[in-house]
Scaffold this active site. Structure first.
Site, short mmCIF file in Angstrom:
data_model
loop_
_atom_site.label_atom_id
_atom_site.label_comp_id
_atom_site.label_asym_id
_atom_site.label_seq_id
_atom_site.Cartn_x
_atom_site.Cartn_y
_atom_site.Cartn_z
N HIS A 1 0.28 4.58 4.19
CA HIS A 1 -0.30 5.17 2.97
C HIS A 1 0.17 6.61 2.81
CE1 HIS A 1 -3.01 1.73 3.16
NE2 HIS A 1 -3.46 2.04 1.96
N SER B 1 0.81 -1.21 0.00
CA SER B 1 0.00 0.00 0.00
C SER B 1 0.84 1.27 0.00
CB SER B 1 -0.95 -0.01 1.20
OG SER B 1 -1.83 -1.09 1.13
#
Length: 695
Positions: free
Chosen positions: A478, A423
């Site tokens: 993220h 991610s």
């Protein structure tokens, strides 16, 4: 889980209300489905009952994620004339999301398939489309009309298709404004295949010019409802190629292997273009079309990303998939302890043990197939756009840098769990894609720039919202990867103007970094597999306060593996917490305050001194003399263990120890065959009853 259920309830309610306001008759099944999902999620959110909550999450994910990909693939198959494939994909989409839009597109696709197979004539197909049109009220007309043109194309009745169009054009010179992009593309294709002269001044050149103006919003136009935002550009690309062939030009030079236009055509069509000879010739029109195609062939598209994925993004997704299969074949991809052994990132191991290589290896691990599929789909989609704009070498540099920085950010901000997934790296590519779209704004069509910037903005906000709602999503990873991708891309963009020799040195540096990262990662994982589990998994301590009977409270120190997650039992407000892992759990904590005294009869009271495991074990054996299958063992530092095997092979362990202020009791469960039982002695050695007092 509570946050997830709240989000699902809200989204389902908003979706149902939006469809009710739309008033389309064909939306009724989807409205019912949305209300069912809302009911399941709301019931679980309100009562705490887990089964309906899990079912609501699964159904919502399936309905929300899969149909858009199926419909996008179906639309691309339809563009390419692959009716059977389009039908299968559209069937899946309409089963999972039975709304008016998908139902109408399914009826159109199925009718075209029946006509192509000879089960219906074109006139019978038109009657069938007329019956399906009311699904979307008057908004379904353009899709149904486009379907009529597809019926002619399915039978290769190009002459009949042009007769139908020219019959309308003879009465209305603005007929093209009432036709969708798909219908106009088919008309240009028909002219190219029949070499027919275009009457009334509305030929392929004029139609393609109109399509460009309509896509830019400069002229009025009718669009087919429910089509992907990128579908008009796909139809413009096909129409432009066929128009060039109609004029006598050779479009094959714009359909090379790296061309974004190539996935829009079948192999048979690609083979025909090199031999195409038009009956008319207009140098000015050909030069203009060639200039437009020169831009279009470099326009990345999410629509074609899965049919023509770029090499670096596809390779990274493939490697992650192979590693997932290897993890699943040798252990469990949802077991944090095994993921840690395979290279998962845990702050304790990175900081305290100096295993910095985990910052890299964790990028290629995933917590199960669903986690992998979501990441792989997003990587191929966003990576297709970013890699086409920035090239594979800068793409690989950004991916590596963003993934590592994302892991560093999560570790620095105290992420307690084992981290796996790409991610952070994908977020970096997402940020890089946005930077490259903005940097390309002067050489790309304005509509393409606006559409992609809007898509990036919407996706960013959606991911931020979901990250805040879903606890297991690491916003720090993220966010760190996203910022790193933006910054590095902003630095690399101007470097395209440096001398070639320096660019080549940069490519070599990227290769060396990747090789070094893989070498360190493989070496680290090998060392991790050779470590004893008790040394690999760090033990953490937590403090809890227990509310006991008779108005007593106890303060305890609980040791648990760093790979186990703490859970709170909200349905029992005064109950102690628990720690759960994939292969083991600490599910029970209790204490008894005061000296340990037992009446053994004849007025005699037996006192159990703190740490006296032998006396405590004898008392427990006597109290459980009639119980079968319980094995009593002496544990570390005065603990007594009562082991009871379960029918499924698991082992239940009740651990008790007498302290100065009372007795502490812990209940463990270890799954069959797990090595985490090796950690029990360490957990007990570091657990204690600190204080036990009356209120």
């Amino acid at each position: 889980m509570e946050n997830i259920l709240g989000v699902i309830t809200l989204i389902s309610l908003m979706s149902a209300l939006r469809m009710l306001r739309g008033g389309f008759p064909g939306d009724r099944p989807l409205i019912v489905l949305a209300l069912v999902i809302m009911g399941l999620a709301g019931h679980s959110w309100y009562t705490g009952e887990p089964i309906t909550g899990v079912l609501a999450v699964i159904v919502a994910l399936v309905v929300g994620i899969i149909p858009p990909y199926l419909s996008m693939a179906s639309q691309l198959a339809r563009v390419r004339g692959q009716t059977r494939l389009s039908l299968w994909l559209e069937t899946g989409a309409v089963i999972l999301r039975p709304g008016a839009v998908r139902r109408l597109h399914f009826h159109v696709t199925y009718t075209v398939y029946l006509v192509q197979r000879g089960r219906l004539s074109i006139s019978e197909g038109i009657e069938r489309l007329a019956k399906a049109e009311p699904l979307l009220g008057d908004k379904g007309a353009s899709t149904a009309v486009e379907g009529i043109f597809w019926l002619h194309a399915a039978k290769e009745d190009w002459g009949g298709l042009l007769d139908r169009f020219e019959g309308v054009a003879a009465k209305d010179s603005t007929a093209v404004t009432g036709l969708s992009f798909g219908a106009l593309s088919l008309i240009v294709e028909a002219y190219a295949k029949t070499k027919r002269e275009a009457p009334y001044g509305i030929g392929p050149v004029q139609i393609v010019e109109h399509m460009h103006l309509a896509a830019d919003g400069k002229v009025a136009h009718t669009r087919s409802i429910g089509e992907s935002g990128e579908l008009p550009d796909a139809y413009i690309g096909r129409a432009s190629v066929f128009c060039l062939a109609y004029l006598g030009g050779d479009p094959s030079g714009f359909l090379g292997r790296r061309s974004a236009l190539r996935p829009l055509f079948t192999k048979a069509e690609l083979a025909q273009f090199s031999d195409a000879k038009g009956r008319t010739y207009n140098e000015e029109d050909i030069e203009r079309l060639q200039a437009e195609l020169g831009v279009q062939k470099d326009l990345p598209s999410f629509l074609t990303s899965f049919r023509a994925p770029t090499p670096a993004s596809a390779s990274l997704a493939f490697i992650s998939g192979v590693i997932l299969l290897a993890v699943m074949a040798t252990g469990s991809s949802i077991d944090p302890s095994y993921l840690l052994r395979c290279g998962g990132c845990l702050a304790d191991r990175v900081v305290n043990a100096g295993e910095w290589w985990r910052l890299f290896t964790s990028m290629f691990l995933h917590a199960g197939p669903v986690h992998f599929l979501v990441n792989a789909l997003f990587l191929i989609q966003v990576g297709n756009l970013a890699e086409r704009l920035m090239g594979p070498w800068r793409f690989l540099a950004v991916y590596l840098f963003s993934g590592v920085i994302g892991s560093v950010t999560a570790v620095a901000l105290g992420q307690p769990a084992v981290m796996v997934g790409a991610s952070g790296a994908i977020s970096g590519i997402f940020g890089a894609g946005a930077v490259m779209v903005f940097a390309s704004r002067r050489r790309m069509p304005l509509r393409w720039v606006r559409r992609n910037m809007s898509a990036f903005t919407f996706t960013f906000l959606a991911n931020l919202f979901l990250g805040l709602a879903i606890p297991m999503v690491s916003l720090s990873a993220h966010g760190g990867g996203f910022v790193a991708g933006i910054l590095l891309t902003a630095i690399l963009v101007p470097l395209t103007r440096i001398p070639k020799v320096l660019r080549d040195i940069g490519k070599v540096a990227v290769v060396v970094l990747w090789i070094a990262a893989f070498a360190l990662g493989i070496s680290g994982v090998r060392h991790s597999f050779n470590m004893d589990l008790s040394k690999l998994i760090p033990v953490r301590q937590a403090h809890a306060t227990l509310t006991l009977e008779r108005g007593q409270t106890a303060s305890v120190t609980i040791a648990h593996p760093g790979t186990w997650a703490k859970i709170s039992r909200k349905e029992l407000p005064n109950s102690p917490p628990a720690w759960v892992g994939s292969q083991g759990q600490l599910f029970y904590i209790d204490a008894a305050c005061g000296p340990m005294q037992v009446d053994i009869g004849d007025g005699q009271i037996l006192h159990v001194e703190p740490g006296d495991s032998e006396t405590l074990m004898e008392l427990l054996k006597a109290a459980n003399a009639e119980a079968d299958g319980i094995e009593f063992l002496g544990g570390p530092n005065g603990w007594v263990l009562a082991n009871r095997p379960e029918p499924d092979g698991a082992v239940m362990v009740q651990a008790r120890k007498v302290f100065e202020t009372g007795m502490l009791q812990l209940g463990f469960r270890f799954e069959a065959g797990t090595n985490e039982l090796q950690l029990l002695d360490t957990l007990l050695e570091q657990s204690a009853l600190d204080e036990c007092v009356a209120r």
